[in-house]
Design a protein around this motif. Structure first.
Motif, PDB file in Angstrom:
ATOM      1  N   THR A   5       0.835  -1.191   0.000  1.00  0.00           N
ATOM      2  CA  THR A   5       0.000   0.000   0.000  1.00  0.00           C
ATOM      3  C   THR A   5       0.875   1.249   0.000  1.00  0.00           C
ATOM      4  O   THR A   5       1.853   1.332   0.740  1.00  0.00           O
ATOM      5  CB  THR A   5      -0.904   0.020   1.251  1.00  0.00           C
ATOM      6  OG1 THR A   5      -1.638  -1.207   1.295  1.00  0.00           O
ATOM      7  CG2 THR A   5      -1.872   1.178   1.211  1.00  0.00           C
ATOM      8  N   SER A   6       0.498   2.203  -0.840  1.00  0.00           N
ATOM      9  CA  SER A   6       1.181   3.494  -0.888  1.00  0.00           C
ATOM     10  C   SER A   6       0.162   4.562  -1.260  1.00  0.00           C
ATOM     11  O   SER A   6      -1.012   4.267  -1.448  1.00  0.00           O
ATOM     12  CB  SER A   6       2.335   3.470  -1.891  1.00  0.00           C
ATOM     13  OG  SER A   6       1.857   3.229  -3.194  1.00  0.00           O
ATOM     14  N   THR A   7       0.628   5.783  -1.360  1.00  0.00           N
ATOM     15  CA  THR A   7      -0.240   6.897  -1.725  1.00  0.00           C
ATOM     16  C   THR A   7       0.366   7.621  -2.925  1.00  0.00           C
ATOM     17  O   THR A   7       1.576   7.820  -2.981  1.00  0.00           O
ATOM     18  CB  THR A   7      -0.388   7.887  -0.551  1.00  0.00           C
ATOM     19  OG1 THR A   7      -0.852   7.171   0.589  1.00  0.00           O
ATOM     20  CG2 THR A   7      -1.362   8.992  -0.872  1.00  0.00           C
ATOM     21  N   SER A  10      -4.064  11.967  -4.284  1.00  0.00           N
ATOM     22  CA  SER A  10      -5.132  11.757  -3.306  1.00  0.00           C
ATOM     23  C   SER A  10      -5.613  10.305  -3.270  1.00  0.00           C
ATOM     24  O   SER A  10      -6.572   9.976  -2.577  1.00  0.00           O
ATOM     25  CB  SER A  10      -6.314  12.664  -3.639  1.00  0.00           C
ATOM     26  OG  SER A  10      -6.886  12.291  -4.878  1.00  0.00           O
ATOM     27  N   ALA A  11      -4.929   9.434  -4.007  1.00  0.00           N
ATOM     28  CA  ALA A  11      -5.373   8.038  -4.121  1.00  0.00           C
ATOM     29  C   ALA A  11      -4.490   7.094  -3.318  1.00  0.00           C
ATOM     30  O   ALA A  11      -3.282   7.291  -3.209  1.00  0.00           O
ATOM     31  CB  ALA A  11      -5.374   7.612  -5.584  1.00  0.00           C
ATOM     32  N   ALA A  12      -5.125   6.065  -2.793  1.00  0.00           N
ATOM     33  CA  ALA A  12      -4.385   4.957  -2.196  1.00  0.00           C
ATOM     34  C   ALA A  12      -4.088   3.974  -3.318  1.00  0.00           C
ATOM     35  O   ALA A  12      -4.955   3.673  -4.136  1.00  0.00           O
ATOM     36  CB  ALA A  12      -5.211   4.292  -1.115  1.00  0.00           C
ATOM     37  N   THR A  35      -8.734   0.577   3.590  1.00  0.00           N
ATOM     38  CA  THR A  35      -8.362   1.850   2.970  1.00  0.00           C
ATOM     39  C   THR A  35      -9.541   2.817   2.972  1.00  0.00           C
ATOM     40  O   THR A  35      -9.400   3.991   3.325  1.00  0.00           O
ATOM     41  CB  THR A  35      -7.872   1.614   1.528  1.00  0.00           C
ATOM     42  OG1 THR A  35      -6.716   0.775   1.579  1.00  0.00           O
ATOM     43  CG2 THR A  35      -7.541   2.901   0.826  1.00  0.00           C
ATOM     44  N   THR A  40      -9.867   7.171   2.756  1.00  0.00           N
ATOM     45  CA  THR A  40      -9.416   7.370   1.380  1.00  0.00           C
ATOM     46  C   THR A  40     -10.475   6.809   0.447  1.00  0.00           C
ATOM     47  O   THR A  40     -10.744   5.620   0.450  1.00  0.00           O
ATOM     48  CB  THR A  40      -8.070   6.669   1.127  1.00  0.00           C
ATOM     49  OG1 THR A  40      -7.126   7.142   2.085  1.00  0.00           O
ATOM     50  CG2 THR A  40      -7.574   6.949  -0.275  1.00  0.00           C
ATOM     51  N   VAL A  43      -9.247   4.735  -4.804  1.00  0.00           N
ATOM     52  CA  VAL A  43      -8.388   3.558  -4.689  1.00  0.00           C
ATOM     53  C   VAL A  43      -7.973   3.109  -6.082  1.00  0.00           C
ATOM     54  O   VAL A  43      -8.805   2.989  -6.982  1.00  0.00           O
ATOM     55  CB  VAL A  43      -9.131   2.402  -3.977  1.00  0.00           C
ATOM     56  CG1 VAL A  43      -8.244   1.180  -3.859  1.00  0.00           C
ATOM     57  CG2 VAL A  43      -9.658   2.842  -2.617  1.00  0.00           C
TER      58      VAL A  43
END
Length: 110
Positions: A5-7, A10-12, A35, A40, A43
């Motif tokens: 998981t990362s960013t 504004s999205a995961a 998430t 958030t 996605v």
């Protein structure tokens, strides 16, 4: 399967590595649910490391799409390999989960 998981913006971003099948689909569902629960709404599931997908994997993606949309967001998929793209096309799910060639393309526009 491993999910990283990362960013990005504004999205995961959930990067799936390995086989997205009956055994691992619940992992993806849990990751998407977590998430969205964390706030958030956008996605992106990065499928560049996914070598195989079956109906359970497709079900996890559709459940994630529904979950994100119920929260007022959306779920997009990025960089599917040839097997994943073929399954999406054969099931007509490429109309609902439109694949983006690159991760950056999937994140753009939010």
């Amino acid at each position: 399967m491993e999910i990283h998981t990362s960013t990005l913006g504004s999205a995961a971003v959930l990067r799936c590595e390995g086989r997205l099948n009956m055994v691992s689909a619940s992992q993806l569902r849990s990751a998407i649910d977590g998430t969205v629960k964390d706030g958030t709404k956008h996605v992106v599931v990065d499928l560049s490391g996914t070598s195989f997908i079956d109906s359970s994997g497709l079900g996890a993606l559709i459940a994630g799409l529904k979950r994100a949309r119920q929260a007022g967001g959306d779920l997009r998929i990025a960089a599917p390999g040839s097997q994943v793209r073929t399954v999406l096309t054969l099931t007509n799910l490429d109309r609902v989960l439109r694949p983006h060639e690159r991760l950056e393309d999937a994140v753009h526009g939010w």
